[in-house]
Write an enzyme that holds these catalytic residues in place. Structure first.
Site, PDB file in Angstrom:
ATOM      1  N   ARG A 214       7.001  -3.108   9.145  1.00 45.02           N
ATOM      2  CA  ARG A 214       7.235  -3.696   7.829  1.00 45.02           C
ATOM      3  C   ARG A 214       7.448  -2.616   6.760  1.00 45.02           C
ATOM      4  O   ARG A 214       7.022  -2.741   5.621  1.00 45.02           O
ATOM      5  CB  ARG A 214       6.077  -4.616   7.418  1.00 45.02           C
TER       6      ARG A 214
ATOM      7  N   SER B  47       5.323 -15.485   5.933  1.00 45.38           N
ATOM      8  CA  SER B  47       4.088 -14.727   6.151  1.00 45.38           C
ATOM      9  C   SER B  47       3.743 -13.925   4.901  1.00 45.38           C
ATOM     10  O   SER B  47       4.557 -13.129   4.433  1.00 45.38           O
ATOM     11  CB  SER B  47       4.240 -13.790   7.347  1.00 45.38           C
TER      12      SER B  47
ATOM     13  N   GLU C 288       2.584  -8.802   1.940  1.00 44.40           N
ATOM     14  CA  GLU C 288       3.919  -8.499   2.445  1.00 44.40           C
ATOM     15  C   GLU C 288       5.015  -8.669   1.387  1.00 44.40           C
ATOM     16  O   GLU C 288       5.897  -7.815   1.271  1.00 44.40           O
ATOM     17  CB  GLU C 288       4.219  -9.375   3.663  1.00 44.40           C
TER      18      GLU C 288
END
Length: 345
Positions: free
Chosen positions: A174, A245, A341
């Site tokens: 990520r 998410s 995130e």
């Protein structure tokens, strides 16, 4: 990539543009100055205007991985660069060049329609192609970094168009060179390298369970399975605001994992780098009792604790307040820190 030779049509400019339909959380935000970028050639002129007025600025693609405040001061660049084409066919690989504004899921669908399998595990992820490498999106055992050949972008620092190879993008979980250097690069095109030798990737738990009786599924079958699983777990942003998410799966040392496993026999985890273990953030949050809980106008999705939702009139402050409650409780219970995130504007 050489600098453009012809003067482009100027980017469309709109003042006080509402962005509620440009972010999947459905947050009621507005941009003081919104520039519609339809081609890469428009970027130097827009950035020159921004620099001359010393304006704050940011990029907004599909708005699927962002938390927006009520007002975005200065300039917001809306990336609408479209187009996708096969640009090379080599012995072992096919190269595909895709505009940064192309919808990600529509691009994945296009690859299968053109017999270019490989990205099917990444189906139904919201957002645009240009935003995908910044976060190095991944799902069901696959990361986009494994399929990128190079990226074309405008380097704000150099005031020039540049090409970054896969290694220069410094992809990690990520993460990427773009994410590490915000406000430096504006992605215009992504060039994918798709192997002509396809292999099904169904080792991830949900897919392995789905294909228990079909160990050799086709790419199309995996695509449909991923869409089915994601639709069950994740709410449709058109129905209830969300950014998918919300927390990254934390990676911890094996020693800490072994200690937690003794206390929590059902701990969900996956192998990671040598000496490391990746924990399922959704499981941690669920164990803390947050799944399905509501805090005012925001809450945690009933089918997946990893997803925060906006029930209608939530604000960025509401979402971040709930996120902090979750982070604090998970840290207290498991000694593990959860990292948000989505990008916070």
């Amino acid at each position: 990539m050489n600098s453009p030779q012809h003067a482009p049509a100027p980017a469309k400019l709109t003042t006080n543009l509402g962005l509620k339909d440009r972010n999947t959380f459905g947050l009621d935000a507005r941009a003081e100055l919104a520039y519609e970028i339809d081609s890469a050639e428009q970027i130097p002129g827009v950035m020159s205007q921004i620099a001359s007025k010393n304006l704050p600025w940011r990029i907004l693609g599909g708005g699927s991985n962002v938390i927006l405040p009520k007002v975005l001061p200065g300039a917001t660049l809306l990336i609408n660069i479209t187009g996708q084409e096969i640009t090379a066919s080599e012995n072992e690989d096919t190269l595909i060049t895709v505009g940064a504004g192309v919808n990600w899921h529509e691009f994945v669908t296009w690859t299968l329609e053109n017999n270019l399998p490989g990205l099917e595990n990444l189906a139904l992820i919201p957002g645009t192609v240009g935003a995908a490498p910044i976060q190095n999106i991944g799902a069901y055992g696959v990361e986009i970094a494994n399929y990128i050949d190079h990226i074309e972008a405008f380097d704000v620092e150099k005031q020039a168009f540049v090409t970054l190879s896969n290694s220069e993008c410094r992809f990690a979980y990520r993460d990427s060179y773009f994410k590490q250097n915000p406000h430096r690069f504006i992605v215009t095109k992504v060039v994918f390298r798709i192997s002509k030798v396809w292999q099904a990737k169904i080792h991830y738990a949900d897919l392995a369970k789905h294909f228990e009786t079909n160990p050799k599924p086709s790419a199309e079958e995996i695509f449909l399975a991923v869409c089915k699983i994601r639709t069950h777990k994740l709410p449709d942003p058109k129905v209830i605001g969300n950014a998918g998410s919300f927390f990254q799966n934390p990676v911890i040392p094996n020693e800490q994992y072994e200690t937690l496993l003794k206390k929590y026999a059902g701990l969900v985890s996956y192998p990671d780098a040598p000496g490391k273990r990746k924990l399922a953030a959704g499981w941690l949050i669920d164990q803390c009792g947050f799944k399905g809980q509501r805090m005012g106008e925001v809450g945690v999705y009933e089918n997946q604790a990893l997803v925060l939702v906006n029930h209608g009139n939530g604000t960025a402050q509401d979402i971040l307040g709930l996120a902090k409650c979750i982070q604090d409780k998970v840290r207290k219970e498991f000694g593990v820190s959860l990292e948000i995130e989505p990008n916070i504007f």
